[in-house]
Design a protein around this motif. Structure first.
Motif, mmCIF file in Angstrom:
data_model
loop_
_atom_site.group_PDB
_atom_site.id
_atom_site.type_symbol
_atom_site.label_atom_id
_atom_site.label_comp_id
_atom_site.label_asym_id
_atom_site.label_seq_id
_atom_site.Cartn_x
_atom_site.Cartn_y
_atom_site.Cartn_z
ATOM 1 N N ILE A 170 0.845 -1.204 0.000
ATOM 2 C CA ILE A 170 0.000 0.000 0.000
ATOM 3 C C ILE A 170 0.877 1.249 0.000
ATOM 4 C CG2 ILE A 170 -1.659 1.346 1.349
ATOM 5 C CD1 ILE A 170 -2.831 -1.414 2.260
ATOM 6 N N GLN A 171 1.948 1.213 0.831
ATOM 7 C CA GLN A 171 2.863 2.357 0.888
ATOM 8 C C GLN A 171 3.512 2.603 -0.467
ATOM 9 O OE1 GLN A 171 5.606 1.645 4.073
ATOM 10 N NE2 GLN A 171 4.164 2.340 5.636
ATOM 11 N N LEU A 217 3.129 5.945 -2.780
ATOM 12 C CA LEU A 217 4.342 6.619 -3.239
ATOM 13 C C LEU A 217 4.317 6.786 -4.761
ATOM 14 C CD1 LEU A 217 7.198 7.633 -2.302
ATOM 15 C CD2 LEU A 217 8.041 5.361 -2.914
ATOM 16 N N LEU A 218 3.992 5.684 -5.435
ATOM 17 C CA LEU A 218 3.962 5.689 -6.903
ATOM 18 C C LEU A 218 2.932 6.687 -7.418
ATOM 19 C CD1 LEU A 218 5.668 3.971 -8.824
ATOM 20 C CD2 LEU A 218 3.687 2.504 -9.171
ATOM 21 N N GLU A 219 1.772 6.722 -6.749
ATOM 22 C CA GLU A 219 0.704 7.643 -7.153
ATOM 23 C C GLU A 219 1.185 9.098 -7.054
ATOM 24 O OE1 GLU A 219 -3.107 7.081 -5.144
ATOM 25 O OE2 GLU A 219 -3.451 9.243 -5.346
ATOM 26 N N GLU A 264 3.263 13.986 -9.823
ATOM 27 C CA GLU A 264 4.351 14.951 -10.072
ATOM 28 C C GLU A 264 4.837 14.886 -11.513
ATOM 29 O OE1 GLU A 264 7.651 14.630 -7.292
ATOM 30 O OE2 GLU A 264 6.204 14.740 -5.631
ATOM 31 N N ALA A 265 5.001 13.654 -11.996
ATOM 32 C CA ALA A 265 5.480 13.483 -13.379
ATOM 33 C C ALA A 265 4.516 14.143 -14.362
ATOM 34 C CB ALA A 265 5.642 11.994 -13.699
ATOM 35 N N HIS A 300 11.069 6.379 -14.446
ATOM 36 C CA HIS A 300 10.999 6.793 -13.053
ATOM 37 C C HIS A 300 12.383 7.237 -12.588
ATOM 38 C CE1 HIS A 300 10.690 6.140 -8.669
ATOM 39 N NE2 HIS A 300 9.399 6.328 -8.812
ATOM 40 N N PRO A 301 12.475 8.367 -11.842
ATOM 41 C CA PRO A 301 13.787 8.908 -11.436
ATOM 42 C C PRO A 301 14.649 7.900 -10.675
ATOM 43 C CG PRO A 301 11.962 9.989 -10.242
ATOM 44 C CD PRO A 301 11.368 9.231 -11.385
#
Ligand code: C2E
Ligand code: MG
Ligand code: MG
Ligand code: MG
Length: 278
Positions: free
Chosen positions: A21-22, A26-28, A33-34, A67-68
């Motif tokens: 879930i975390q 985070l991905l969301e 931002e992206a 992804h960075p």
């Protein structure tokens, strides 16, 4: 912690579930931002070729995210996150705008095919995004194609078909993606006049080794011919598969054998097509 939730409500998360879930949250946030910064997101294109002429008839737009920290993340991982968080509208608009702008400069006049999620449909929003993307890019509407999967049509709470009608009324073509993997596929063909059927790669993959898969590919190709609809074999990776889907009557092919998804203008020479023709 579960006890203190009180009133018999027990909230127990296994540690690995909590971690998942975390990770998702985070991905969301990073995807949001992206999208805001227009960073890391891009669109690749994969050619779709006519078996008869060997010409590229269309290119499918496939979203990519660098992804960075994690590098390339596949759409199968972040598109569902976008769908469940509401970010899919912004992501979809980004892909549409990019795809129309790129396709308007293609000299071969091939169409561009854009995937649209179930979550984007039924709110009269996609048709608006399409209209602005077409106006801004000056791409002719008949050079845009929208791909929807069968699961998109299953959402009975929303007017998905109404949306597709409005999209088609603009002169944009509509394709049924991953055909054969959803439920009651044939009913869907009666529900809406699709311009194209894309036979799922899972049938194509086994068409050379399993007679039942070859029979399914043939049946769908026949169906397409009778309905006057283009049939694309997805996921063609080998010459044997190419020969098979041509034999079974598909009109177009897409897959690594023909060309992998690549940045705009970086398509490989499609010599494989010529040698398969011979
Ligand atoms: P799809 O629309 O069915 O797209 C075809 C997928 O099959 C692409 O995966 C493509 O790279 C892959 N593929 C093409 N040829 C071959 C082949 O010969 N062998 C194999 N094994 N795979 C092949 P990709 O780019 O990872 O996309 C996966 C799915 O994510 C797409 O399936 C589509 O459902 C979704 N997707 C991708 N881009 C977008 C987008 O911009 N918007 C939305 N809503 N969904 C997207
Ligand atoms: Mg597709
Ligand atoms: Mg597909
Ligand atoms: Mg798919």
């Amino acid at each position: 912690a579960a006890k203190s939730a009180g009133k018999g409500v027990a909230l127990v998360f296994a540690p690995e579930m909590e971690a998942r879930i975390q990770e998702r949250v985070l991905l969301e946030g990073q995807l949001r931002e992206a999208l805001q910064d227009r960073q890391g997101l891009s669109v690749f294109y994969q050619p779709i070729v006519s078996i008869k002429t060997g010409q590229v008839t269309a290119r499918e737009a496939l979203v990519r995210w660098y992804h960075p920290v994690r590098g390339w993340i596949p759409p199968s991982e972040f598109v569902p996150v976008a769908e469940q968080s509401g970010l899919i509208d912004a992501l979809g608009e980004f892909v549409l705008t990019t795809a129309c702008r790129d396709a308007a400069l293609w000299e071969d006049g091939a169409r561009v095919a854009v995937n649209v999620s179930a979550a984007q449909l039924g709110r009269d929003l996609v048709a608006q995004h399409i209209l602005s993307a077409l106006v801004n890019s000056r791409l002719a509407p008949d050079r845009l194609e929208v791909e929807v999967t069968e699961t998109a049509l299953l959402d009975e709470g929303r007017d998905v078909i109404g949306d597709l009608r409005r999209i088609r009324a603009l002169g944009v073509r509509v394709a049924l993606d991953d055909f054969g993997t959803g439920f009651s596929s044939l009913a869907h063909l009666r529900l809406f006049p699709f311009d194209k059927i894309k036979i799922d790669g899972s049938f194509v993959k086994e068409a050379t080794s399993r007679p039942d898969c070859a029979a399914i590919v043939r049946a769908v190709a026949d169906l397409g011919r009778r309905l006057g609809v283009t049939t694309v074999a997805e996921g063609v990776e080998t010459r044997a598969q190419y020969a098979c889907v041509r034999e079974e009557g598909c009109t177009e092919v897409q897959g690594y054998l023909i060309g992998r998804p690549a940045p705009n203008g970086e398509e490989d020479e499609l010599e494989m097509v010529d040698s398969c023709q011979a």
